[in-house]
Design a protein around this motif. Sequence first.
Motif, PDB file in Angstrom:
ATOM      1  N   ARG A 103      50.005  29.385  82.039  1.00 27.33           N
ATOM      2  CA  ARG A 103      51.009  28.322  82.094  1.00 27.33           C
ATOM      3  C   ARG A 103      51.844  28.428  83.371  1.00 27.33           C
ATOM      4  N   THR A 115      45.958  21.348  80.378  1.00 27.60           N
ATOM      5  CA  THR A 115      46.692  20.904  79.201  1.00 27.60           C
ATOM      6  C   THR A 115      47.033  22.120  78.342  1.00 27.60           C
ATOM      7  N   ASP A 116      48.043  21.962  77.511  1.00 24.06           N
ATOM      8  CA  ASP A 116      48.433  23.068  76.632  1.00 24.06           C
ATOM      9  C   ASP A 116      47.291  23.481  75.710  1.00 24.06           C
TER      10      ASP A 116
END
Length: 140
Positions: A103, A115-116
Amino acid sequence: MKEIWNRHKEKLTTFILCGLLFVGILSIIALLCGAIMKIFGFEYESIGSIILFFVIATIISYPFSLIAEILPKVVLSFGKLPKQMAILFYIILDAFATFYGLRVVDYFMQSVSATDISIIIVSLILALFGINDVDKKLKE
């Protein structure tokens, strides 16, 4: 200078070869993880950016991964958790460490966009690959 080179030539060569081997293996893992992440919305500009993304993320998440490896062993040694819960604790901590590293790099690196969900899935997959090592270390 030549004398120093001759004295340490073998050590330096070994160090460089080990470094290249490490980066090579990490590159293969990065490409596989990048392919998995692409399914879930991972975007990148080049193959080199994927490799750089994972190399930097590995460096950032390494201290947290060490904690994730040690903490379950400590908790197990104090008898606070059964072995299966200590392994689950490891998976959660290691996935979080990897997620955090990926992240942070995603935030600062403009050539990739993750994307998460893609980061969560790859973090869990990488954490699951470490179960055997942790299981052995918990027995010690």
